[in-house]
Design an enzyme around this catalytic site. Structure first.
Site, PDB file in Angstrom:
ATOM      1  N   GLY A 276       0.652  -1.521  -0.091  1.00 19.65           N
ATOM      2  CA  GLY A 276       0.002   0.148  -0.275  1.00 19.65           C
ATOM      3  C   GLY A 276       0.084   1.362  -0.238  1.00 19.65           C
ATOM      4  O   GLY A 276       1.514   1.510  -0.864  1.00 19.65           O
TER       5      GLY A 276
ATOM      6  N   GLY B 200       2.480   4.501   2.853  1.00 21.62           N
ATOM      7  CA  GLY B 200       3.194   5.086   3.397  1.00 21.62           C
ATOM      8  C   GLY B 200       4.664   4.975   3.462  1.00 21.62           C
ATOM      9  O   GLY B 200       5.590   4.384   2.746  1.00 21.62           O
ATOM     10  N   GLY B 201       5.822   5.270   4.929  1.00 18.60           N
ATOM     11  CA  GLY B 201       7.145   5.352   4.385  1.00 18.60           C
ATOM     12  C   GLY B 201       7.702   4.542   4.353  1.00 18.60           C
ATOM     13  O   GLY B 201       9.050   3.608   3.254  1.00 18.60           O
TER      14      GLY B 201
ATOM     15  N   GLU C  13      -4.980  -4.129  -3.531  1.00 15.05           N
ATOM     16  CA  GLU C  13      -5.986  -3.166  -3.352  1.00 15.05           C
ATOM     17  C   GLU C  13      -5.583  -1.594  -4.329  1.00 15.05           C
ATOM     18  O   GLU C  13      -6.902  -1.294  -4.768  1.00 15.05           O
ATOM     19  CB  GLU C  13      -6.005  -3.771  -2.187  1.00 15.05           C
ATOM     20  CG  GLU C  13      -7.194  -2.326  -1.384  1.00 15.05           C
ATOM     21  CD  GLU C  13      -7.344  -2.357   0.190  1.00 15.05           C
ATOM     22  OE1 GLU C  13      -7.163  -1.367   0.511  1.00 15.05           O
ATOM     23  OE2 GLU C  13      -7.096  -3.649   0.836  1.00 15.05           O
TER      24      GLU C  13
ATOM     25  N   LEU D 199      -1.123  -0.956  14.110  1.00 22.49           N
ATOM     26  CA  LEU D 199      -1.001   0.118  14.981  1.00 22.49           C
ATOM     27  C   LEU D 199      -0.531  -0.853  16.563  1.00 22.49           C
ATOM     28  O   LEU D 199       0.740  -0.168  17.361  1.00 22.49           O
ATOM     29  CB  LEU D 199      -1.693   1.424  15.650  1.00 22.49           C
ATOM     30  CG  LEU D 199      -2.140   1.729  14.474  1.00 22.49           C
ATOM     31  CD1 LEU D 199      -3.819   2.169  14.247  1.00 22.49           C
ATOM     32  CD2 LEU D 199      -1.597   3.074  13.688  1.00 22.49           C
TER      33      LEU D 199
ATOM     34  N   GLY E 139      -8.117  -3.885   3.471  1.00 21.92           N
ATOM     35  CA  GLY E 139      -8.850  -5.042   3.182  1.00 21.92           C
ATOM     36  C   GLY E 139      -7.102  -5.829   3.752  1.00 21.92           C
ATOM     37  O   GLY E 139      -7.274  -6.516   3.164  1.00 21.92           O
TER      38      GLY E 139
END
Length: 444
Positions: free
Chosen positions: A215, A217-218, A238, A313, A336
């Site tokens: 997906g 992000g860093g 996705e 998280l 997903g």
């Protein structure tokens, strides 16, 4: 002729917003499909509106109808996936969360509202045959279309024309708005040192020829850099971001060994930079399919070596993953994660990887002091939503390494997860496990 019908249906955002009445339900498309001009016009209409239900998730730009406290009673937003803009709206009492797996999003939103007075979404410019394509996403919009009494398209002049489950004909459209813009951009996160370490760890689990789901992000951007040395990767995901584009440009991903759609990148939605939108524009190597397809566990399982990469998280010492929030503080959604994690593990040689940085910073509300907290916990906080159950958790990775939880007892899982926790928290985790679970940890 399509061009004549187009001219006849052309109008303005303010004229369309003027049609909305108190009590109406409006489907305001998400992500790159966000109709920014209509959303602004709807906000300007707020003084005369009450209790307009707005279905929207993951807006990539700030929306005044979400953030302005003076909107008061005008809008009630329902969302299946939050970002920072909708987190703020929830704090104002204006946004509520609908739990769902994304593969079932169209079904579950259909339960939330049987019909919509208006659906508005962003599309590419019309071709000579009268067809628009959705602007970078197959999503759930076409599945929702039969529930809409009125369909409004916002034509973004620089929106990519994409292939797959994405086509709309002018005859299906009630009104056309024109906007000189790209689809909404998702800024790329620059990896820090922890991201780079975590990217190295995850890259070590990916093999040549695997099909990957990844997906944003860093960490994902760092992972893409580490994967450039791989060969013949496939992409079935996705969400496609700039990280996926870089893997394709570098030659690491060529989709040559995929079982389904060989030679093509399959995604549901593309979100990223303008360069990414230009990259997929009119490019038949990209196939955009609905969430009910991209996230179908059986479709994922058809790819040998399917590897899903998702983020959590927090995780407890038994392997329960909380990926939607911290305690009762809601941050995102299940998305997903369950779809792709389960589907990948069903594939021959497939694997599911949950990534998380070992720590995060939190501020004490009473003292204002910032403290470092462990993301690996003895037990999850009260109110935490378990996104991925411990029975579905396969690999877990932090910047300190990766562990496979499959086939491990609870004490063995705890020992494995403590090994990849931040060193400062390992003694505390060991003591807390034996004290709270009344079991002994295996020796290191």
């Amino acid at each position: 002729m399509p061009q004549e019908e187009y001219r006849r249906k052309r109008t303005t955002a303010d004229e369309e917003a003027a049609r909305i009445r108190s009590g109406d339900t409006v489907y305001l498309a998400c992500g790159c499909l966000l109709p920014v001009d209509f959303a602004a016009a709807l906000y300007r209409a707020a003084p005369r509106l009450r209790n307009v239900k707005v279905l929207n998730y993951l807006p990539l730009e700030p929306l005044a109808l979400l953030s302005d406290p003076d909107c008061g009673e005008a809008f009630d937003v329902c969302s299946i996936f939050y970002n920072k803009f909708q987190q703020s709206a929830q704090a104002l009492g204006r946004c509520s969360f609908l739990p769902t797996h994304l593969r079932n999003a169209a079904r579950d939103l259909g339960c939330a509202a049987e019909s919509y007075d208006c659906m508005v979404l962003t599309v590419s410019p019309m071709d000579r045959h009268g067809y628009f394509s959705l602007a970078g996403s197959a999503g759930i919009e076409l599945a929702m279309l039969p529930r809409a009494r009125r369909l409004v398209v916002e034509v973004a002049s620089h929106a990519p024309r994409i292939f797959g489950d994405t086509m709309l004909h002018i005859s299906q459209v009630d009104a056309v708005l024109e906007s000189d813009r790209y689809p909404c951009v998702l800024p790329s996160e620059i990896p820090d040192e922890a991201d780079r370490q975590l990217g190295q760890v995850v890259a070590g689990l990916v093999e040549d020829g695997d099909t990957i789901q990844l997906g944003f992000g860093g960490t994902i951007n760092a992972l893409a850099s580490e994967l450039k040395g791989k060969r013949h990767l496939g992409i079935h995901t996705e969400a496609l971001s700039d990280a996926g584009m870089e893997l394709l440009r570098s030659g690491a991903a060529d989709n040559s060994r995929k079982t389904l759609h060989p030679g093509r990148t399959v995604t549901c939605f593309t979100m990223g930079s303008r360069a990414l939108y230009d990259f997929i524009d009119d490019n038949p190597a990209f196939l955009h399919k609905t969430l009910s397809y991209t996230n179908n566990p059986s479709v994922l399982a058809a790819h040998p070596g399917m590897t899903s990469i998702n983020a959590a998280l927090q995780i407890d010492l038994t392997g329960q993953c909380a990926s939607e929030g911290l305690g009762t503080r809601h941050i995102s959604g299940s998305g997903g994660q369950v779809d792709t994690s389960v589907g990948a593990q069903m594939a021959p040689g497939g694997k599911s990887i949950i990534t998380l940085r070992s720590t995060y910073q939190s501020r004490d509300p009473n003292t204002g002091e910032t403290r470092i907290q462990s993301r690996i916990l003895p037990v999850l906080p009260q109110g935490a939503a378990v996104t991925l159950t411990r029975t579905n958790t396969h690999f877990v990775a932090t910047e300190y390494g990766a562990v496979c939880l499959r086939g491990l007892t609870i004490p063995q899982r705890a020992r494995a997860l403590i090994r990849i926790a931040h060193p400062d928290f390992r003694p505390w985790l060991e003591d807390a496990f034996e004290r709270q679970y009344h079991q002994r940890l295996p020796r290191s």
